[in-house]
Enzyme design. Structure first.
Site, PDB file in Angstrom:
ATOM      1  N   HIS A 100     -11.989  -9.774   1.711  1.00 42.78           N
ATOM      2  CA  HIS A 100     -10.534  -9.681   1.521  1.00 42.78           C
ATOM      3  C   HIS A 100     -10.078 -10.806   0.586  1.00 42.78           C
ATOM      4  O   HIS A 100     -10.625 -11.911   0.628  1.00 42.78           O
ATOM      5  CB  HIS A 100      -9.821  -9.791   2.876  1.00 42.78           C
ATOM      6  CG  HIS A 100      -8.362  -9.464   2.789  1.00 42.78           C
ATOM      7  ND1 HIS A 100      -7.442 -10.372   2.325  1.00 42.78           N
ATOM      8  CD2 HIS A 100      -7.676  -8.330   3.071  1.00 42.78           C
ATOM      9  CE1 HIS A 100      -6.238  -9.804   2.338  1.00 42.78           C
ATOM     10  NE2 HIS A 100      -6.354  -8.566   2.778  1.00 42.78           N
ATOM     11  N   GLU A 157      -7.783  -3.373  -3.635  1.00 43.47           N
ATOM     12  CA  GLU A 157      -6.644  -4.198  -3.250  1.00 43.47           C
ATOM     13  C   GLU A 157      -6.236  -5.125  -4.406  1.00 43.47           C
ATOM     14  O   GLU A 157      -6.778  -6.239  -4.528  1.00 43.47           O
ATOM     15  CB  GLU A 157      -7.014  -5.038  -2.020  1.00 43.47           C
ATOM     16  CG  GLU A 157      -7.263  -4.213  -0.781  1.00 43.47           C
ATOM     17  CD  GLU A 157      -6.595  -4.852   0.426  1.00 43.47           C
ATOM     18  OE1 GLU A 157      -5.789  -4.176   1.073  1.00 43.47           O
ATOM     19  OE2 GLU A 157      -6.856  -6.032   0.690  1.00 43.47           O
TER      20      GLU A 157
HETATM   21  P1  PGA Z   1       0.070  -5.926   2.774  1.00 40.21           P
HETATM   22  O1  PGA Z   1      -1.422  -6.441   3.013  1.00 40.21           O
HETATM   23  O2  PGA Z   1       0.134  -4.500   3.238  1.00 40.21           O
HETATM   24  O3  PGA Z   1       0.913  -6.836   3.625  1.00 40.21           O
HETATM   25  O4  PGA Z   1       0.349  -6.049   1.328  1.00 40.21           O
HETATM   26  C1  PGA Z   1      -2.512  -5.631   2.658  1.00 40.21           C
HETATM   27  C2  PGA Z   1      -3.786  -6.383   2.848  1.00 40.21           C
HETATM   28  O5  PGA Z   1      -3.805  -7.625   2.774  1.00 40.21           O
HETATM   29  O6  PGA Z   1      -4.834  -5.760   3.104  1.00 40.21           O
END
Ligand code: PGA
Length: 235
Positions: A100, A157
């Site tokens: 992540h 992401e």
């Molecule tokens: P968010 O986070 O939906 O708050 O943007 C997504 C993530 O960190 O996986």
């Protein structure tokens, strides 16, 4: 409409009582919905300390699974403070986030460490949910064997979209999803970054699911997201 994955990442949020309340509220509606149609899957990634509690209280359905948020890049052994993949497996964890952007940014995780984690997770029969920004995809894929790549779920992401309230433009998501599929094989590809009830339908049209941070902290709001696939089907 094919089945979709909805992943809730609580990050370092929630006390024991808040986690208990979330599960109670979410379960009431989710169990009814999924008993009618169990195709889509919800995966909840709570803090490590809450995993046994969540496991005990949550619906006993195949369509509801628990994920770790991280794992050690070492196996079982003398690594103070670390939690090994085999220990996650013992807790009944079937998936684990890895790489992540917050781990990469605040804890200095490198592509190499992420690759080691994926190897240990797969050896422990836990499915890695690999998180990557578009700039990281190729370098990260290069460090994984074809077998490991094919064992992952990959979440695209974009760092600029995480926690900002500004989801990535859908026209930019589609080509990245194709790039991931070409490098990793026919694995599930998700989108994560400011997913909400307004933009989720767009993302579900071009991905296999979503990874949700902020909105997942509220059980009703997250439940509403998981019900979206049904709405799409009815259209
Ligand atoms: P968010 O986070 O939906 O708050 O943007 C997504 C993530 O960190 O996986």
């Amino acid at each position: 409409m094919q089945s979709k994955l909805f992943i809730a990442n609580w990050k370092s949020n929630k006390t024991v009582s808040e986690a208990t309340d979330w599960i109670a509220e979410f379960s009431k509606q989710f169990a009814v919905l999924r008993s009618k149609d169990p195709r889509s899957k919800v995966i909840l990634a709570p803090s490590l300390v809450h995993i046994p509690l969540v496991k005990e209280l949550s619906p006993k359905l195949d369509s509801f699974q628990i994920a770790g948020q991280d794992v050690s890049h070492f196996p079982l052994g003398s690594y103070t403070g670390a939690v090994a993949a085999d220990q996650l497996r013992d807790l009944g964890v079937t998936y684990c986030l890895v790489g992540h952007s917050e781990r990469r940014r605040y804890f200095g995780e490198t592509h190499q460490l992420v690759a080691q984690k994926i190897e240990l997770l797969v050896a422990s029969s836990i499915i890695p949910i690999l998180c990557v920004d578009e700039k990281e995809i190729e370098q990260q894929a290069d460090l994984l064997s074809a077998k490991l790549r094919n064992s992952c779920i990959v979440a695209y992401e974009p760092v600029t979209a995480i926690g900002t309230g500004m989801g990535q433009d859908i026209s930019l998501v589609e080509p990245v999803v194709s790039q991931i599929k070409s490098l990793f094989g026919d694995v599930p590809v998700l989108y994560g970054g400011s997913v909400n009830s307004i933009n989720i339908s767009e993302y579900l049209f071009v991905t296999d699911g979503v990874l949700v941070g902020a909105v997942s902290l509220d059980p009703q709001k997250f439940f509403d997201l998981t019900a979206v696939s049904y709405t799409l089907e009815e259209q």
